[in-house]
Design an enzyme around this catalytic site. Sequence first.
Site, PDB file in Angstrom:
ATOM      1  N   GLU A   1      35.922  38.601  52.493  1.00  0.00           N
ATOM      2  CA  GLU A   1      36.083  37.471  53.407  1.00  0.00           C
ATOM      3  C   GLU A   1      36.757  37.891  54.709  1.00  0.00           C
ATOM      4  OE1 GLU A   1      37.624  34.158  51.094  1.00  0.00           O
ATOM      5  OE2 GLU A   1      36.233  34.652  49.475  1.00  0.00           O
TER       6      GLU A   1
ATOM      7  N   PRO B   1      26.368  45.096  52.163  1.00  0.00           N
ATOM      8  CA  PRO B   1      25.464  45.711  53.120  1.00  0.00           C
ATOM      9  C   PRO B   1      26.178  46.040  54.440  1.00  0.00           C
ATOM     10  CG  PRO B   1      24.519  43.665  52.244  1.00  0.00           C
ATOM     11  CD  PRO B   1      25.933  43.728  51.791  1.00  0.00           C
TER      12      PRO B   1
ATOM     13  N   HIS C   1      33.567  23.383  37.230  1.00  0.00           N
ATOM     14  CA  HIS C   1      34.352  24.308  38.050  1.00  0.00           C
ATOM     15  C   HIS C   1      35.362  25.048  37.195  1.00  0.00           C
ATOM     16  CE1 HIS C   1      37.485  25.224  41.318  1.00  0.00           C
ATOM     17  NE2 HIS C   1      36.439  25.992  41.551  1.00  0.00           N
ATOM     18  N   HIS C   2      35.351  26.356  37.301  1.00  0.00           N
ATOM     19  CA  HIS C   2      36.334  27.217  36.632  1.00  0.00           C
ATOM     20  C   HIS C   2      37.012  28.094  37.667  1.00  0.00           C
ATOM     21  CE1 HIS C   2      33.811  27.230  32.621  1.00  0.00           C
ATOM     22  NE2 HIS C   2      34.594  26.158  32.706  1.00  0.00           N
ATOM     23  N   GLU C   3      38.152  27.697  38.160  1.00  0.00           N
ATOM     24  CA  GLU C   3      38.934  28.590  39.026  1.00  0.00           C
ATOM     25  C   GLU C   3      39.830  29.412  38.106  1.00  0.00           C
ATOM     26  OE1 GLU C   3      39.239  29.375  42.552  1.00  0.00           O
ATOM     27  OE2 GLU C   3      40.234  30.912  41.361  1.00  0.00           O
TER      28      GLU C   3
ATOM     29  N   HIS D   1      32.320  32.245  43.136  1.00  0.00           N
ATOM     30  CA  HIS D   1      33.098  32.438  44.370  1.00  0.00           C
ATOM     31  C   HIS D   1      34.068  33.595  44.154  1.00  0.00           C
ATOM     32  CE1 HIS D   1      32.283  28.939  47.185  1.00  0.00           C
ATOM     33  NE2 HIS D   1      31.311  28.970  46.287  1.00  0.00           N
ATOM     34  N   GLU D   2      34.470  34.215  45.246  1.00  0.00           N
ATOM     35  CA  GLU D   2      35.235  35.475  45.184  1.00  0.00           C
ATOM     36  C   GLU D   2      34.525  36.423  44.205  1.00  0.00           C
ATOM     37  OE1 GLU D   2      36.831  32.312  46.626  1.00  0.00           O
ATOM     38  OE2 GLU D   2      37.193  32.410  44.475  1.00  0.00           O
TER      39      GLU D   2
ATOM     40  N   GLU E   1      29.500  33.321  46.690  1.00  0.00           N
ATOM     41  CA  GLU E   1      30.124  33.281  48.005  1.00  0.00           C
ATOM     42  C   GLU E   1      30.088  34.715  48.531  1.00  0.00           C
ATOM     43  OE1 GLU E   1      34.164  31.131  49.606  1.00  0.00           O
ATOM     44  OE2 GLU E   1      34.365  32.627  48.057  1.00  0.00           O
TER      45      GLU E   1
ATOM     46  N   GLU F   1      34.920  26.931  54.220  1.00  0.00           N
ATOM     47  CA  GLU F   1      36.332  26.619  53.971  1.00  0.00           C
ATOM     48  C   GLU F   1      37.252  27.167  55.071  1.00  0.00           C
ATOM     49  OE1 GLU F   1      37.345  28.433  50.189  1.00  0.00           O
ATOM     50  OE2 GLU F   1      36.789  30.423  50.858  1.00  0.00           O
TER      51      GLU F   1
HETATM   52  C1  NOJ Z   1      37.987  29.384  46.849  1.00  0.00           C
HETATM   53  C2  NOJ Z   1      36.597  28.861  46.892  1.00  0.00           C
HETATM   54  O1  NOJ Z   1      35.817  29.582  47.821  1.00  0.00           O
HETATM   55  C3  NOJ Z   1      36.652  27.406  47.251  1.00  0.00           C
HETATM   56  O2  NOJ Z   1      35.356  26.885  47.413  1.00  0.00           O
HETATM   57  C4  NOJ Z   1      37.427  26.664  46.205  1.00  0.00           C
HETATM   58  O3  NOJ Z   1      37.561  25.329  46.586  1.00  0.00           O
HETATM   59  C5  NOJ Z   1      38.814  27.278  46.009  1.00  0.00           C
HETATM   60  N1  NOJ Z   1      38.734  28.685  45.829  1.00  0.00           N
HETATM   61  C6  NOJ Z   1      39.515  26.695  44.787  1.00  0.00           C
HETATM   62  O4  NOJ Z   1      38.844  27.061  43.617  1.00  0.00           O
HETATM   63 CA    CA Z   2      36.517  31.808  48.940  1.00  0.00          CA
END
Ligand code: NOJ
Ligand code: CA
Length: 699
Positions: A192, A209, A394-396, A474-475, A493, A499
């Site tokens: 990022e 890339p 969603h799984h953060e 994501h990440e 992502e 964001e």
């Molecule tokens: C980073 C993600 O890119 C974002 O979309 C998300 O809302 C936050 N993490 C929390 O999980």
């Molecule tokens: Ca992110």
Amino acid sequence: MNRSPTRSPIPLRLAFSLALIPLFSSVSLYAASVAQSSPDGKIKFTLTDDKGVPTYSVSYQGQEVIQPSRLGLEFKAVDGFVRDLKIADSATTSSDSTWEQPWGEQRLMRDHHNELLVTLTGIDNTKKTMQVRVRLFDDGLGFRYEVPEQKKLAPRKDNKIEIIDEKTEFIIPAPDKTIAWWIPGRAWNRYEFLYNTTPLKAMDRAHTPMTFKLPSGVHVSIHEAALTDYAAMVLDQQRDGVLKADLTPWSDGVKVKTQLGFKSSWRTIQIADNAAGLINSSLILNLNEPNKLGDVSWVKPGKYIGIWWGMHVGTNTWGSGEKHGATTANTKHYMDFAAQNGFDGVLVEGWNEGWDGDWYNNGDIFSFTKPYKDFDIAEITRYGLNKGVRLIGHHETSGAVTNYKNQMDDAFDLYKKYGVTQVKTGYVADGGKAKRIDENGIARNEWHDGQFMIGEYLRSVTEAAERHISINTHEPIKDTGLRRTYPNWIAREGARGQEYNAWGSPPNPPEHTVMLPFTRMLAGPMDYTPGIFNLAPYGLDAENRVQSTLAKELALYVIIYSPIQMAADLIENYYEQDGKTLKPAFQFIRDVPTDWEVSKAIGGEVGDYAIIARQQRNSEDWFVGAITDEAARKVNIPLNFLKAGKRYEAQIYRDGDKAEWKTNPYDLVIEKKVVTASDNLKFKLGTSGGVAIRFKALP
Ligand code: NOJ
Ligand code: CA
């Protein structure tokens, strides 16, 4: 076909068979060389064993693109493939086939390539063997290492082996006159970062890339394909122009822990006459294995909204309390809007316990099965399914991957039970700080692009597949085309997304979205999450805002490919002041599909502008997006992609004459015109502006 390598000097080649070479004290005189070309003959790959070091080079239309660069693998504890090697054999094959993507930016994919398989052994006749497999297409080439099972290299019965270095180089000519577009590799913010535009020689360590333009104007991008059970390759510039493969290590310094019989990922080099040509390449997908999941009709492209932007702009919280976004009532409200406007999913973040407090640093307390008290998942999913709208899970993890792994079965089972078919995962943690608890209970910090994490990402995808769930990471680990093999890995992502406009310092500047198509997007779909209509939630002069016009936000739906596209704003921002009438621009988001029959980049320059046309799948309609950087720009779009003789209604959403992103971003004109393939459409894009067009086929 098998053929012997050519050895020079020629007269000696006739006199001595290859087997005699080791009798000589120096092999350099008798270097062997093998070559293969792309089907159209324009790209040529040559490999020699001069001085016992396998060395390759690549030319395009006779011009050197990669100068002689070494190859090799170094192992721990046993002799690997670094020096004193010779070409023992080589074979060539050709193939021309077409395969179909279950979903994608292009339905039919032609895989037309020539292959060269080179076998290397030790010059001292030690029986160790490694193969380099090279595939040349008209749009570039890939090569990979294949090390078969063999006694000579097996220090242990279980065939385990550790790679401590990959010697691959990419030596680029004219490093002071070649322009490179790159983000730093092995750095704290993963992928990022904003893209740098520099002479190649000013780049240090870069992710792939990595795209560059040679003085001749030829555009090249180095990346990899089919990265599984290996470490990601970062490019480390050593001497000027010498880019060395720098494999991301485990926390103990080893690069790859594997066993004999392994293959590396493909090292890819995409080559095109111009910037748009890179976008039109299908090299990365062609180098991936076919679908391993069988019937994937359960993987569904689509559009979604979410309880999401509110957390980023601070009107909601992920954690519990008064501003909690993930409530039953709020989710139902979003589901109503989704059903009315043709969205099939509602993403809800902050639904599960663990968000209270410093969640960035406390991933270990996330529960993936316990909803907050004000989120009635049974009621919500029942309500949604009645309306044809699904909850998107969603799984953060905050990078605490062992905590996630321990709950993964139960977590996906829970979602399956409630009819959830898509889950967004998250691995927010600084680069190098993903947390693994090892077999002895000790916490280790791993890179997001190291072999360990690559396995964890894939585990989530295969575990989800068993429950017919698709994953949007994501990440993530960078995309290397694995959606072909695992079509439920639907998006990710892996670059700065929307964001950053809410809180990034700086937010994404106007050129960011004209960098992505030529860099990050060459890897695969991105969940950028476009469609913010309230472009300046803190005011036009605030630093954090969307630095573009409204028309450009619409065009992103065509430019930034993803099979799942979000309308990212708070739903109230899609209404006029009256809170009832939808804004006219919203019609484009309702109409734009996310699954395509054909995609064609029509024009562009890296970091300046991009124009892409796509034909909707199962339809005769086409869509076009064009976007520009901070410079206002005139664009001319020839419509020769349309079907000849057919009439279309062009529904145009363009920058108004006074549009410019800083002070007048909402100046948008919506107009209709009847056009045919022989027309050209001309537009004036404002600063950081754009145009989005739907071509509706007329009967
Ligand atoms: C980073 C993600 O890119 C974002 O979309 C998300 O809302 C936050 N993490 C929390 O999980
Ligand atoms: Ca992110």
